[in-house]
Design a protein around this motif. Structure first.
Motif, PDB file in Angstrom:
ATOM      1  N   UNK A   1       0.815  -1.206   0.000  1.00 53.22           N
ATOM      2  CA  UNK A   1       0.000   0.000   0.000  1.00 53.22           C
ATOM      3  C   UNK A   1       0.856   1.266   0.000  1.00 53.22           C
ATOM      4  N   UNK A   2       2.072   1.184   0.534  1.00 48.67           N
ATOM      5  CA  UNK A   2       2.973   2.343   0.531  1.00 48.67           C
ATOM      6  C   UNK A   2       3.372   2.742  -0.887  1.00 48.67           C
ATOM      7  N   UNK A   3       3.283   1.820  -1.819  1.00 45.56           N
ATOM      8  CA  UNK A   3       3.579   2.139  -3.218  1.00 45.56           C
ATOM      9  C   UNK A   3       2.517   3.036  -3.849  1.00 45.56           C
ATOM     10  N   UNK A   4       1.436   3.294  -3.125  1.00 45.76           N
ATOM     11  CA  UNK A   4       0.334   4.130  -3.607  1.00 45.76           C
ATOM     12  C   UNK A   4       0.072   5.224  -2.562  1.00 45.76           C
ATOM     13  N   UNK A   5       1.008   6.183  -2.447  1.00 47.66           N
ATOM     14  CA  UNK A   5       0.943   7.153  -1.342  1.00 47.66           C
ATOM     15  C   UNK A   5      -0.290   8.057  -1.331  1.00 47.66           C
ATOM     16  N   UNK A   6      -0.950   8.252  -2.457  1.00 47.79           N
ATOM     17  CA  UNK A   6      -2.136   9.104  -2.433  1.00 47.79           C
ATOM     18  C   UNK A   6      -3.371   8.353  -1.908  1.00 47.79           C
TER      19      UNK A   6
ATOM     20  N   UNK B   1      -9.047   0.823  -2.961  1.00 51.88           N
ATOM     21  CA  UNK B   1      -7.960   1.521  -3.650  1.00 51.88           C
ATOM     22  C   UNK B   1      -8.244   1.607  -5.149  1.00 51.88           C
ATOM     23  N   UNK B   2      -8.735   0.529  -5.724  1.00 45.95           N
ATOM     24  CA  UNK B   2      -9.078   0.534  -7.152  1.00 45.95           C
ATOM     25  C   UNK B   2     -10.136   1.596  -7.441  1.00 45.95           C
ATOM     26  N   UNK B   3     -11.120   1.692  -6.562  1.00 47.10           N
ATOM     27  CA  UNK B   3     -12.146   2.725  -6.710  1.00 47.10           C
ATOM     28  C   UNK B   3     -11.534   4.117  -6.571  1.00 47.10           C
ATOM     29  N   UNK B   4     -10.630   4.265  -5.620  1.00 44.80           N
ATOM     30  CA  UNK B   4      -9.966   5.552  -5.382  1.00 44.80           C
ATOM     31  C   UNK B   4      -9.275   6.048  -6.651  1.00 44.80           C
ATOM     32  N   UNK B   5      -8.625   5.144  -7.343  1.00 34.15           N
ATOM     33  CA  UNK B   5      -7.911   5.519  -8.565  1.00 34.15           C
ATOM     34  C   UNK B   5      -8.798   5.463  -9.811  1.00 34.15           C
ATOM     35  N   UNK B   6     -10.019   4.979  -9.654  1.00 37.09           N
ATOM     36  CA  UNK B   6     -10.944   4.917 -10.781  1.00 37.09           C
ATOM     37  C   UNK B   6     -10.541   3.900 -11.839  1.00 37.09           C
ATOM     38  N   UNK B   7      -9.890   2.834 -11.398  1.00 36.32           N
ATOM     39  CA  UNK B   7      -9.437   1.818 -12.338  1.00 36.32           C
ATOM     40  C   UNK B   7     -10.587   0.916 -12.772  1.00 36.32           C
TER      41      UNK B   7
END
Length: 153
Positions: free
Chosen positions: A5-10, A26-32
């Protein structure tokens, strides 16, 4: 899992939430979308991290009695004496392997299902699939492979 998760700091990872739930969030957060290359790359990294976390928690040697005793502790059963007795005790259980990895968070105690059918239904509904392909690709994951085998019996 923190390193993943640290690889995705935002993304603000909630360490108290179940891992799979956090990955989907996280996928939702990035809209993937499901076919996004970024999601596929993150999914592969997540699966690899999950296998490594299993190895950290339960070990990698399927012939190590301490690994089996840790599993017994995680599912709240007394650890019998002897390697074969521990394997036999675990073999009787139907447990989601992702939940075994989540035991170090606040996911609560690992649920032991009465039947394989109940476990399958839970796995499908929760989306908690242990990364079988990653476990078999990782030479150090003999314990994960063995646990998966006995849980399928």
């Amino acid at each position: 899992m923190d390193a993943f998760f640290a690889d995705y700091p935002s993304f603000q990872h909630n360490r108290q939430a179940p891992l799979t739930q956090e990955f989907y969030r996280m996928c939702d957060h990035f809209g993937w979308a499901s076919d996004d290359a970024e999601k596929k790359e993150a999914s592969f990294a997540f699966k690899t991290a999950m296998v490594h976390q299993f190895n950290t928690l339960y070990g990698t040697d399927e012939n190590d009695i301490e690994s089996w005793r840790k599993l017994c502790l995680a599912v709240d059963i007394p650890a019998p004496e002897g390697l074969q007795a521990c394997r036999k005790a675990v073999r009787k259980l139907h447990v989601n392997i992702v939940d075994l990895v989540d035991t170090q968070g606040s996911a609560g105690p690992v649920t032991v299902f009465r039947t394989l059918g109940e476990l399958r239904t839970y796995t499908i509904e929760s989306g908690k699939y242990f990364p079988k392909e990653s476990a078999y690709a990782d030479e150090e994951s003999e314990m994960a492979k063995e646990v998966e085998k006995v849980m399928e019996e």
